[in-house]
Structures are given as C-alpha cells and as structure tokens.
Write a protein that holds these residues in place. Structure first.
Motif, short mmCIF file in Angstrom:
data_model
loop_
_atom_site.label_atom_id
_atom_site.label_comp_id
_atom_site.label_asym_id
_atom_site.label_seq_id
_atom_site.Cartn_x
_atom_site.Cartn_y
_atom_site.Cartn_z
N THR A 1 0.98 -1.39 -0.12
CA THR A 1 -0.02 0.11 0.04
C THR A 1 0.76 1.21 -0.23
N GLN B 1 2.41 1.76 -3.41
CA GLN B 1 1.87 2.64 -4.32
C GLN B 1 1.51 4.07 -4.02
N GLU B 2 1.38 4.73 -2.58
CA GLU B 2 1.21 5.96 -2.34
C GLU B 2 2.34 6.73 -2.31
N ARG C 1 5.26 10.98 -7.06
CA ARG C 1 5.10 10.24 -5.94
C ARG C 1 6.51 9.44 -5.79
N THR D 1 8.53 6.77 -2.59
CA THR D 1 8.52 6.26 -1.36
C THR D 1 10.05 6.26 -1.04
#
Length: 307
Positions: free
Chosen positions: A171, A174-175, A212, A214
């Motif tokens: 999760t 992906q964010e 975006r 991570t």
C-alpha cells in the motif's frame, strides 16, 4: 588533528610494541596507512565513523576483501554479510547491515540472499550517509503523516534499529509522498546540514522522475546512482566492480604456492611456519603485533645423525 590525536593515543597505549620502530617511523607508517586507506582495518566502529575518509576507506576495504564473492556469483543473507563485516571490524553493528539490506529487499524479505554488488552499493550509502538517512527518514514519516517537515532535524547517535521502518508495504509503495514536497524538504535540510549528504543535483534527478516517491524507492535509487558512488570515490563503476587484475595475480600466485608439493626438509618447513607468523602488509602498523623470538633455553646440540 583527529588523526594526530589517534596516532599519539595508539603510540601511548602500545609504546612497548612500537619503541623498536622509533616514533618518527611509527608516525610515518601511521599517516601512510591513512593516506592509502588501510588504517581502518580491524579498528573499532567508532573510529570508522569518525570521518568521511574513514567511512570511504572502510567501504573500499570491504570491497577489496570480499570482491571474490561477487566474482563467483555467491548470494549471501544479511546476517552472512554482517559476519563478513565483523571480521574486519569486530564491533560493526548488525543494524547497519540491516539498513543496507532494506535498500535492496523489502522488509518482509530481509532473510533473502543478495548479490555482493547490490549489498555493497547499499552499504556504501547506508554507512557514508548514515546521518542523512536518519534525517530524511524523519522527514518522510512527517510528510506521510501530514506533518510539516520544516523542523530542524539534528542527527544523533540513534541506531538504525530505532528509526521507523521503511515504508515498503504494498500500500505504501503505491502511495508514497509528493516527490516535489519531499525534494524541497530534503534540499532545505541539506543546506543547513553539517554531515555528508548526496549531491543536490543527484537528489533532484532522482526525485523529478515521478510525481510520488517512497522512502524505499528513493534510497534504492541513491544506492544505484553512479554519480553518487563516483562522488564518494570508494568504488569503481559497476562495470568494473569485479575486475581487479592486481588482486587476481596475487591470488593466482598464492594458489600456485599452496598447490606445490612440499619437498623441503624439516628445517625449511619450520622456516615457512615462522614466515607465516609475520604480520600481513595489509595491516597498518599501529595494529601489528610485535613478533617476539624467544629461545626455548635448551643447550642441547642436535646430533647430525638424527637429521
């Protein structure tokens, strides 16, 4: 001054061993080892972390010592790499090796084996930029939770295991966080940063690739970035990482010596054993153990008929 103080400290602690060399020769040998990067071999982790030169030298020593593992295509686990690190630095923290592994593997796959090249480049980033990674981890977690990342972050001696785990779940992958906001926060931190950090152009190049990002993806990109590795100066390019003609020739020479059948007399074999006790030239002077030749006190003469 750091190296001069350490040289004097080592001299005072082991003066009985070094008195035979003379102070001038000892200091010359010490600073020569610093210049060539062999001074970090078998030293404590606090010494290795003390300067950027020490950190870079340790990375190069690790590569030189275990390059053959990568050349043979052997895959090792995090704990196995940690054991290799502790052979050349007895108190090397396993948490640093685990931090490097997290740049290669997901958190739920840390027990999986890695290639030598992947672990080596991740270790280079983890060790050389340790304080920087601590800071950006806090920045990332703040952005992820919606907090302002503008707080001045002062790196401490916080161990890697005390930091929040990297957001590597499916999760979170992906964010992630907004890459532009993360870049602004990281660049602002670098401007007021006193420790080593990756070049700003390289950071910008990585963070401008996607909207975006991570933390796992960012650190992995740092580890793979050739420009950052070249800036540190410890390792050759990835294409040349496993190529070292001088080392290959030395290994071939040693193997040839070992493969020769022993045909010498007992006295020659004893001489070979004595020569094996000599300190390795790879070990810096301030860690060489003085070789003491002691007589067994015997006054008996060897009967030539017994030979």
């Amino acid at each position: 001054m750091f190296y001069l103080e350490d040289a004097i400290t080592q001299l005072l602690e082991h003066k009985e061993e070094y008195v035979q060399f003379g102070v001038s020769r000892y200091l010359a040998e010490y600073f020569n080892s610093v210049r060539h990067g062999s001074h970090v071999l078998f030293r404590e982790f606090g010494y290795i972390k003390a300067t950027p030169h020490n950190r870079a030298s340790f990375i190069r020593i690790f590569w030189k010592c275990y390059r053959q593992i990568g050349k043979n295509g052997v895959l090792l686990s995090t704990l196995e790499y940690s054991s290799l690190l502790q052979l050349i630095c007895p108190d090397f923290p396993v948490e640093v090796a685990q931090g490097a592994a997290r740049m290669v593997l997901l958190d739920d796959a840390l027990d999986c084996p890695m290639t030598f090249a992947d672990f080596l480049h991740a270790l280079q980033i983890q060790l050389y930029f340790e304080e920087f990674i601590e800071s950006i981890t806090v920045i990332y977690q703040d952005l992820l939770s919606g907090k302002s990342p503008n707080t001045v972050i002062v790196p401490t001696s916080t161990s890697v295991e005390q930091l929040p785990p990297l957001a590597t779940s499916e999760t979170a992958a992906q964010e992630g966080v907004d890459a532009s906001a993360f870049q602004d926060a990281v660049e602002a931190a670098c401007e007021r940063y006193k420790h080593s950090h990756p070049p700003a152009p390289a950071v910008g190049e990585i963070l401008q690739q996607d909207e975006r990002v991570t933390l796992y993806g960012f650190l992995t990109a740092l580890a793979k970035h050739e420009g950052i590795s070249k800036e540190i100066g410890s390792l050759p390019s990835r294409a040349d990482l496993l190529i070292d003609p001088e080392m290959d020739q030395e290994l071939e020479r040693l193997i040839a010596q070992i493969s020769v059948s022993p045909t010498s007399s007992c006295s020659q074999a004893a001489a070979q054993r004595d020569s094996g006790r000599k300190a390795s030239p790879r070990k810096s002077l301030h860690h060489r153990k003085r070789i003491e030749m002691e007589s067994d006190g015997s006054t008996e003469e060897t009967d030539s008929s017994e030979n």
